[in-house]
Design an enzyme around this catalytic site. Structure first.
Site, PDB file in Angstrom:
ATOM      1  N   HIS A 136      -0.831  -5.886   9.044  1.00 23.77           N
ATOM      2  CA  HIS A 136       0.037  -5.776   7.856  1.00 23.77           C
ATOM      3  C   HIS A 136       0.087  -7.124   7.173  1.00 23.77           C
ATOM      4  CE1 HIS A 136       1.255  -1.874   9.227  1.00 23.77           C
ATOM      5  NE2 HIS A 136       1.395  -2.412  10.420  1.00 23.77           N
ATOM      6  N   LEU A 137      -0.013  -7.091   5.875  1.00 22.13           N
ATOM      7  CA  LEU A 137       0.043  -8.357   5.129  1.00 22.13           C
ATOM      8  C   LEU A 137       1.428  -8.979   5.275  1.00 22.13           C
ATOM      9  CD1 LEU A 137      -1.776  -6.947   2.012  1.00 22.13           C
ATOM     10  CD2 LEU A 137      -2.643  -8.861   3.349  1.00 22.13           C
ATOM     11  N   SER A 138       2.437  -8.135   5.173  1.00 26.06           N
ATOM     12  CA  SER A 138       3.819  -8.631   5.227  1.00 26.06           C
ATOM     13  C   SER A 138       4.344  -8.520   6.658  1.00 26.06           C
ATOM     14  CB  SER A 138       4.696  -7.804   4.286  1.00 26.06           C
ATOM     15  OG  SER A 138       4.767  -6.469   4.753  1.00 26.06           O
ATOM     16  N   GLU A 193      -4.130  -3.301  14.454  1.00 24.21           N
ATOM     17  CA  GLU A 193      -3.185  -2.924  13.387  1.00 24.21           C
ATOM     18  C   GLU A 193      -2.812  -4.183  12.604  1.00 24.21           C
ATOM     19  OE1 GLU A 193       0.516  -1.377  14.891  1.00 24.21           O
ATOM     20  OE2 GLU A 193       1.419  -1.336  12.895  1.00 24.21           O
ATOM     21  N   ASP A 196      -2.699  10.020  16.321  1.00 24.74           N
ATOM     22  CA  ASP A 196      -3.492  10.844  17.228  1.00 24.74           C
ATOM     23  C   ASP A 196      -4.987  10.573  17.050  1.00 24.74           C
ATOM     24  OD1 ASP A 196      -1.216  11.908  18.218  1.00 24.74           O
ATOM     25  OD2 ASP A 196      -1.344  13.826  17.169  1.00 24.74           O
ATOM     26  N   ALA A 216       2.020   2.542   4.271  1.00 29.24           N
ATOM     27  CA  ALA A 216       3.257   3.255   4.615  1.00 29.24           C
ATOM     28  C   ALA A 216       3.055   4.296   5.726  1.00 29.24           C
ATOM     29  CB  ALA A 216       3.833   3.918   3.370  1.00 29.24           C
ATOM     30  N   TYR A 250       2.909  -9.409  -0.576  1.00 32.09           N
ATOM     31  CA  TYR A 250       1.490  -9.088  -0.455  1.00 32.09           C
ATOM     32  C   TYR A 250       0.536 -10.132  -1.030  1.00 32.09           C
ATOM     33  CZ  TYR A 250       3.728  -4.655   0.552  1.00 32.09           C
ATOM     34  OH  TYR A 250       4.524  -3.686   1.108  1.00 32.09           O
ATOM     35  N   ARG A 306      11.717  -6.800   7.282  1.00 36.82           N
ATOM     36  CA  ARG A 306      11.901  -6.187   5.961  1.00 36.82           C
ATOM     37  C   ARG A 306      12.884  -5.033   6.116  1.00 36.82           C
ATOM     38  NH1 ARG A 306       6.375  -5.000   2.914  1.00 36.82           N
ATOM     39  NH2 ARG A 306       7.923  -4.451   1.326  1.00 36.82           N
ATOM     40  N   ARG A 346      10.758   0.034   7.774  1.00 33.55           N
ATOM     41  CA  ARG A 346       9.412  -0.516   8.024  1.00 33.55           C
ATOM     42  C   ARG A 346       9.288  -1.145   9.414  1.00 33.55           C
ATOM     43  NH1 ARG A 346       6.962  -0.625   2.826  1.00 33.55           N
ATOM     44  NH2 ARG A 346       8.558  -0.887   1.228  1.00 33.55           N
ATOM     45  N   PRO A 350      -2.807   3.687   1.823  1.00 38.39           N
ATOM     46  CA  PRO A 350      -2.245   3.893   0.479  1.00 38.39           C
ATOM     47  C   PRO A 350      -1.617   2.646  -0.137  1.00 38.39           C
ATOM     48  CG  PRO A 350      -0.874   4.940   2.148  1.00 38.39           C
ATOM     49  CD  PRO A 350      -2.152   4.537   2.829  1.00 38.39           C
ATOM     50  N   ASN A 351      -1.837   2.528  -1.422  1.00 38.64           N
ATOM     51  CA  ASN A 351      -1.273   1.476  -2.271  1.00 38.64           C
ATOM     52  C   ASN A 351      -1.890   0.100  -2.055  1.00 38.64           C
ATOM     53  OD1 ASN A 351       0.638   3.134  -3.669  1.00 38.64           O
ATOM     54  ND2 ASN A 351       1.769   3.247  -1.742  1.00 38.64           N
ATOM     55  N   HIS A 400       4.368   3.984   9.365  1.00 36.65           N
ATOM     56  CA  HIS A 400       5.730   4.250   9.805  1.00 36.65           C
ATOM     57  C   HIS A 400       5.998   5.715  10.154  1.00 36.65           C
ATOM     58  CE1 HIS A 400       6.023   0.205   8.409  1.00 36.65           C
ATOM     59  NE2 HIS A 400       5.789   0.554   7.161  1.00 36.65           N
ATOM     60  N   ARG A 436       1.047  -5.569  -6.702  1.00 37.08           N
ATOM     61  CA  ARG A 436       2.243  -5.332  -5.872  1.00 37.08           C
ATOM     62  C   ARG A 436       3.022  -6.634  -5.732  1.00 37.08           C
ATOM     63  NH1 ARG A 436       0.903  -1.662  -0.662  1.00 37.08           N
ATOM     64  NH2 ARG A 436       3.148  -1.320  -0.753  1.00 37.08           N
ATOM     65  N   ASN A 441      -5.045  -1.386   8.188  1.00 41.42           N
ATOM     66  CA  ASN A 441      -3.720  -1.509   7.573  1.00 41.42           C
ATOM     67  C   ASN A 441      -3.429  -0.118   7.012  1.00 41.42           C
ATOM     68  OD1 ASN A 441      -1.422  -1.932   6.128  1.00 41.42           O
ATOM     69  ND2 ASN A 441      -2.118  -3.799   5.097  1.00 41.42           N
TER      70      ASN A 441
HETATM   71  C1  DQA Z   1       2.067  -2.945   4.653  1.00 45.68           C
HETATM   72  C2  DQA Z   1       3.551  -2.746   5.014  1.00 45.68           C
HETATM   73  C3  DQA Z   1       3.980  -1.302   4.804  1.00 45.68           C
HETATM   74  O1  DQA Z   1       5.359  -1.134   5.143  1.00 45.68           O
HETATM   75  C4  DQA Z   1       3.793  -0.910   3.356  1.00 45.68           C
HETATM   76  O2  DQA Z   1       4.137   0.437   3.149  1.00 45.68           O
HETATM   77  C5  DQA Z   1       2.435  -1.206   2.838  1.00 45.68           C
HETATM   78  C6  DQA Z   1       1.769  -2.435   3.264  1.00 45.68           C
HETATM   79  C7  DQA Z   1       1.654  -4.424   4.711  1.00 45.68           C
HETATM   80  O3  DQA Z   1       0.455  -4.682   4.613  1.00 45.68           O
HETATM   81  O4  DQA Z   1       2.502  -5.304   4.797  1.00 45.68           O
HETATM   82  O5  DQA Z   1       1.919  -0.490   2.010  1.00 45.68           O
HETATM   83  O6  DQA Z   1       1.284  -2.242   5.591  1.00 45.68           O
END
Ligand code: DQA
Length: 244
Positions: free
Chosen positions: A100-102, A98, A87, A77, A23, A107, A111, A10-11, A80, A18, A74
């Site tokens: 994550h960009l950030s 796994e 599962d 959210a 990001y 943070r 997170r 998502p997002n 978390h 963003r 990725n």
């Molecule tokens: C994320 C970090 C997550 O906490 C956040 O909700 C995202 C992006 C990242 O790529 O840094 O949507 O996964």
């Protein structure tokens, strides 16, 4: 040839809009394009998938069984708190990296925890798009080894170029299809409002842009190509218009 699935949750479709501090400024399309190029370099096929929905992500993970060699995920959210995604990762027996960009560990405290970390092969965070590319390299190095001699042998120059052209052709066809779909919608809107199909000025402008955006030796071809595309689109619009 083995396939790597690049999954974004998502997002992540909103990258580019963003917070660039976390990001970067690139879009999801830029990110996927970089992964596709990396796949060509590594000699693997790349599939991309993005969804805002937890159930779509879980279903996609299920459908990957037996088809996908490795996943770069990725989960946004969901990382978390989604035990459902956790599962699913555990049951598919596919190595999942796994990403994550950030840097989620530096943070907000909510997170810092990842519920999927324990079932993923490794976690990459805070490296932006590079993290995805590194994860792909590691997948190939560590999990596609048995195929290395026959499949993932370093691609020679010619096959890298051929694969790049294949990918561009696929994208061109996809873009053409998308353009025709928009032409269809425009035709419906125009049919309702009685607006003329032909917008001569606009078409002229596009032709000039097409010619101006490539080297002089290709300018005429680019113009002809665009002209043919617009002719087909206009034809499609007329068809819709007469039916409506
Ligand atoms: C994320 C970090 C997550 O906490 C956040 O909700 C995202 C992006 C990242 O790529 O840094 O949507 O996964």
């Amino acid at each position: 040839m083995k396939t790597i699935l690049i999954m974004n949750g998502p997002n992540l479709s909103m990258l580019g809009k963003r917070d660039p501090k976390h990001y970067g400024s690139g879009t999801l399309q830029d990110l996927e394009q970089a992964c596709i190029c990396k796949g060509i370099e590594l000699g693997v096929e790349v599939q991309c998938f993005q969804s805002e929905s937890e159930s779509a992500i879980v279903s996609k993970l299920h459908r990957s069984m037996g088809k996908i060699g490795g996943i770069v995920l990725n989960a946004g959210a969901y990382t978390h708190y989604s035990i459902a995604i956790r599962d699913a990762i555990e049951l598919i027996h596919i190595p999942v990296m796994e990403v994550h960009l950030s840097d989620i560990h530096n943070r907000e405290s909510f997170r810092n925890q990842s519920v999927i970390e324990a079932v993923c092969a490794r976690q990459y965070c805070g490296m932006g798009v590079k993290g995805y590319l590194l994860a792909m390299e590691d997948l190939v190095k560590e999990y596609f080894k048995e195929d290395a001699d026959t499949v993932a042998a370093p691609a020679d120059e010619l096959s890298v170029e051929r694969a790049a052209i294949d990918e561009i052709d696929r994208q061109m066809i996809r873009l053409f299809e998308q353009r025709m779909k928009h032409a269809d919608r425009i035709a419906r809107i125009k049919a309702k409002s009685g607006t003329a199909i032909l917008a001569t000025n606009r078409e002229q402008e596009i032709l000039e842009k097409a010619g101006g955006s490539v080297d002089e030796e290709y300018a005429e071809y680019a113009r002809q190509w665009m002209q043919e595309t617009m002719r087909l689109s206009r034809e499609r619009q007329s068809e819709v218009n007469t039916k409506e």
